[in-house]
Design a protein around this motif. Structure first.
Motif, short mmCIF file in Angstrom:
data_model
loop_
_atom_site.label_atom_id
_atom_site.label_comp_id
_atom_site.label_asym_id
_atom_site.label_seq_id
_atom_site.Cartn_x
_atom_site.Cartn_y
_atom_site.Cartn_z
N PRO A 105 0.80 -1.23 0.00
CA PRO A 105 0.00 0.00 0.00
C PRO A 105 0.83 1.28 0.00
CG PRO A 105 0.12 -0.87 2.21
CD PRO A 105 0.90 -1.83 1.34
N ASP A 106 2.12 1.21 -0.35
CA ASP A 106 3.00 2.38 -0.23
C ASP A 106 2.42 3.62 -0.89
OD1 ASP A 106 6.10 1.07 0.41
OD2 ASP A 106 4.53 -0.24 -0.36
N ARG A 107 2.05 3.51 -2.16
CA ARG A 107 1.61 4.69 -2.89
C ARG A 107 0.27 5.20 -2.34
NH1 ARG A 107 1.09 4.64 -9.37
NH2 ARG A 107 3.25 3.94 -9.11
N PHE A 108 -0.64 4.29 -2.07
CA PHE A 108 -1.94 4.68 -1.53
C PHE A 108 -1.77 5.43 -0.20
CE2 PHE A 108 -5.57 3.77 1.26
CZ PHE A 108 -6.63 4.21 0.49
N VAL A 109 -0.95 4.88 0.69
CA VAL A 109 -0.75 5.48 2.02
C VAL A 109 -0.07 6.84 1.90
CG1 VAL A 109 0.48 5.22 4.20
CG2 VAL A 109 -0.76 3.28 3.23
N SER A 110 0.94 6.95 1.06
CA SER A 110 1.65 8.22 0.89
C SER A 110 0.73 9.28 0.29
CB SER A 110 2.89 8.02 0.00
OG SER A 110 3.80 7.14 0.63
N ASP A 111 -0.05 8.88 -0.72
CA ASP A 111 -0.97 9.85 -1.34
C ASP A 111 -2.06 10.27 -0.37
OD1 ASP A 111 0.50 9.63 -3.65
OD2 ASP A 111 -0.98 8.42 -4.75
N LEU A 112 -2.60 9.31 0.39
CA LEU A 112 -3.68 9.64 1.33
C LEU A 112 -3.17 10.58 2.43
CD1 LEU A 112 -6.61 9.15 2.22
CD2 LEU A 112 -5.80 7.17 3.53
N SER A 113 -1.98 10.31 2.95
CA SER A 113 -1.45 11.18 4.01
C SER A 113 -1.22 12.59 3.49
CB SER A 113 -0.15 10.59 4.57
OG SER A 113 0.87 10.54 3.60
N GLU A 114 -0.77 12.70 2.25
CA GLU A 114 -0.54 14.01 1.63
C GLU A 114 -1.85 14.79 1.54
OE1 GLU A 114 2.36 16.42 0.57
OE2 GLU A 114 2.94 14.35 0.19
N LEU A 115 -2.90 14.12 1.11
CA LEU A 115 -4.21 14.78 0.96
C LEU A 115 -4.79 15.17 2.32
CD1 LEU A 115 -5.65 12.42 -1.79
CD2 LEU A 115 -5.07 14.84 -2.10
N LEU A 116 -4.65 14.30 3.31
CA LEU A 116 -5.18 14.60 4.65
C LEU A 116 -4.46 15.79 5.28
CD1 LEU A 116 -5.55 10.96 6.01
CD2 LEU A 116 -7.43 12.56 5.60
N ALA A 117 -3.17 15.92 5.00
CA ALA A 117 -2.37 16.99 5.60
C ALA A 117 -2.80 18.37 5.13
CB ALA A 117 -0.89 16.78 5.29
N ARG A 118 -3.48 18.43 4.00
CA ARG A 118 -3.86 19.73 3.43
C ARG A 118 -5.02 20.37 4.18
NH1 ARG A 118 -3.82 17.99 -2.97
NH2 ARG A 118 -1.60 17.39 -3.07
N ASP A 119 -5.77 19.57 4.96
CA ASP A 119 -6.95 20.12 5.63
C ASP A 119 -7.17 19.41 6.96
OD1 ASP A 119 -9.30 21.21 6.45
OD2 ASP A 119 -10.48 20.59 4.71
N PRO A 120 -6.82 20.05 8.07
CA PRO A 120 -7.00 19.41 9.38
C PRO A 120 -8.46 19.17 9.75
CG PRO A 120 -6.32 21.72 9.62
CD PRO A 120 -6.19 21.38 8.17
N ALA A 121 -9.39 19.74 8.98
CA ALA A 121 -10.82 19.54 9.26
C ALA A 121 -11.26 18.10 9.03
CB ALA A 121 -11.67 20.47 8.40
N HIS A 122 -10.37 17.29 8.43
CA HIS A 122 -10.73 15.89 8.22
C HIS A 122 -10.81 15.12 9.54
CE1 HIS A 122 -10.56 16.31 3.95
NE2 HIS A 122 -9.27 16.60 3.93
N GLY A 123 -10.26 15.70 10.61
CA GLY A 123 -10.34 15.05 11.92
C GLY A 123 -9.43 13.83 12.01
N PRO A 124 -9.59 13.04 13.08
CA PRO A 124 -8.71 11.90 13.29
C PRO A 124 -8.95 10.80 12.25
CG PRO A 124 -10.43 11.96 14.96
CD PRO A 124 -10.58 13.21 14.17
N VAL A 125 -7.90 10.49 11.49
CA VAL A 125 -7.97 9.44 10.46
C VAL A 125 -6.74 8.55 10.60
CG1 VAL A 125 -8.06 8.91 7.99
CG2 VAL A 125 -9.23 10.94 8.86
N GLY A 126 -6.94 7.25 10.69
CA GLY A 126 -5.85 6.29 10.76
C GLY A 126 -6.04 5.19 9.73
N LEU A 127 -5.26 4.13 9.87
CA LEU A 127 -5.30 3.02 8.92
C LEU A 127 -5.71 1.73 9.60
CD1 LEU A 127 -2.06 3.38 6.75
CD2 LEU A 127 -4.40 3.99 6.11
N HIS A 128 -6.43 0.91 8.84
CA HIS A 128 -6.75 -0.45 9.27
C HIS A 128 -6.31 -1.38 8.15
CE1 HIS A 128 -8.87 -3.80 11.14
NE2 HIS A 128 -9.40 -4.07 9.97
N PHE A 129 -5.44 -2.33 8.47
CA PHE A 129 -4.90 -3.22 7.45
C PHE A 129 -5.67 -4.52 7.38
CE2 PHE A 129 -1.01 -0.66 8.27
CZ PHE A 129 -0.77 -0.25 6.97
N TYR A 130 -6.18 -4.84 6.19
CA TYR A 130 -6.71 -6.16 5.90
C TYR A 130 -5.52 -7.02 5.49
CZ TYR A 130 -11.29 -4.02 6.10
OH TYR A 130 -12.42 -3.36 6.53
N THR A 131 -5.20 -8.03 6.30
CA THR A 131 -3.92 -8.73 6.13
C THR A 131 -4.01 -9.96 5.24
OG1 THR A 131 -4.28 -10.10 8.10
CG2 THR A 131 -3.22 -7.96 8.42
#
Length: 284
Positions: free
Chosen positions: A239-265
């Motif tokens: 998930p490298d690219r997905f995680v990096s892109d998602l974190s970049e987008l979330l960082a642009r707006d703190p109004a997104h609130g608490p967001v973390g990851l859940h891994f389906y293994t």
């Protein structure tokens, strides 16, 4: 890449396992941070003993068990109370994930997670926090307006009962619908922590099979954006690219609130945990 945002997104990740994955959990345990939430599925081919034993193993290894309760698989209130009671006995009832489940017809009195929550039985057995499902890319069998109404009703019912809430999503390949969905959740006044589901490292064929089963977009453009090609089905993807892109987008707006990851293994608890460790180390 915004390394601080990437670390913030990945740190505190949660994992998913089945009742059969206890040996894999023991193998991965040295790599998983203590206190990590580990969800234990409620599958039709597993029984009460297997589910409880898995939740107990999670706790005994120093992690936080989050057993799934599949509403439509419960044949009776007695079956629900037996499961909750057994979980409480092994110290694994504080956190649960209430989900509708796969059967087309309910096997008992609980047609959906909302009915389960409204039963009032969860607190009786020590439940303090309930995870509920989110579907950024929709659900193949449930209309969008129904999904939103149920999310609203579940969040409200949990708040009224004084229970903590986490929204746990189906896994995604594309950041665009995920970001749109997060914005919609927050616009509805729901401020609960969100955990975005993403696959751990896995074979491409397996990823696409799961995506199709759950109605998640797996067309050529989306999987290319995620970071693999439909022309090389023999390979694996992380998930490298997905995680990096998602974190970049979330960082642009703190109004997104608490967001973390859940891994389906998909059974790869060690591979997923090693991926998370190495990804975080690379951001240092």
């Amino acid at each position: 890449m915004n390394k601080a945002a990437a670390v913030e997104l990945v740190e505190g990740f949660s994992l998913e396992m089945t009742g059969k994955d206890v040996p894999g959990l023991r193998e991965a345990a040295p790599v998983i941070p203590q206190g990590t939430k580990v969800n234990v599925t409620f599958l039709g081919n597993e029984d009460l003993e297997m589910r409880v034993a898995a939740a107990q193993a999670v706790r005994e290894l120093g992690f936080v068990p989050v057993p799934h309760i599949s509403a439509r698989r419960l044949a009776s209130q007695d079956q629900l109370e037996e499961f909750l009671g057994r979980l409480q006995q092994v110290g694994a009832s504080t956190h649960v994930f209430a989900v509708g489940g796969d059967p087309a017809e309910p096997e008992g009195p609980y047609p959906d997670a909302l009915t389960l929550i409204q039963s009032g039985l969860l607190q009786k057995y020590g439940v303090a926090e309930v995870s509920i499902a989110g579907y950024p890319e929709g659900h193949p069998d449930i209309a969008a307006d129904v999904l939103w109404r149920h999310l609203d009703e579940k969040a409200l019912a949990l708040a009224q009962q004084g229970l903590g809430t986490t929204i746990l999503t189906q896994f995604a390949f594309d950041t665009d619908p995920v970001m749109t969905w997060i914005d919609q959740v927050r616009a509805r006044g729901i401020d609960a922590p969100i955990r975005i589901g993403t696959p751990g490292p896995a074979g491409i064929k397996r990823l696409i099979g799961f995506a199709r089963r759950f109605g998640v977009g797996a067309n050529a453009m989306i999987v290319k954006k995620y970071g693999f090609s439909l022309t090389n089905l023999m390979g694996t993807a992380g998930p490298d690219r997905f995680v990096s892109d998602l974190s970049e987008l979330l960082a642009r707006d703190p109004a997104h609130g608490p967001v973390g990851l859940h891994f389906y293994t998909f059974g790869g608890l060690l591979a997923t945990s090693e991926w998370a460790r190495d990804y975080l180390a690379a951001q240092a």
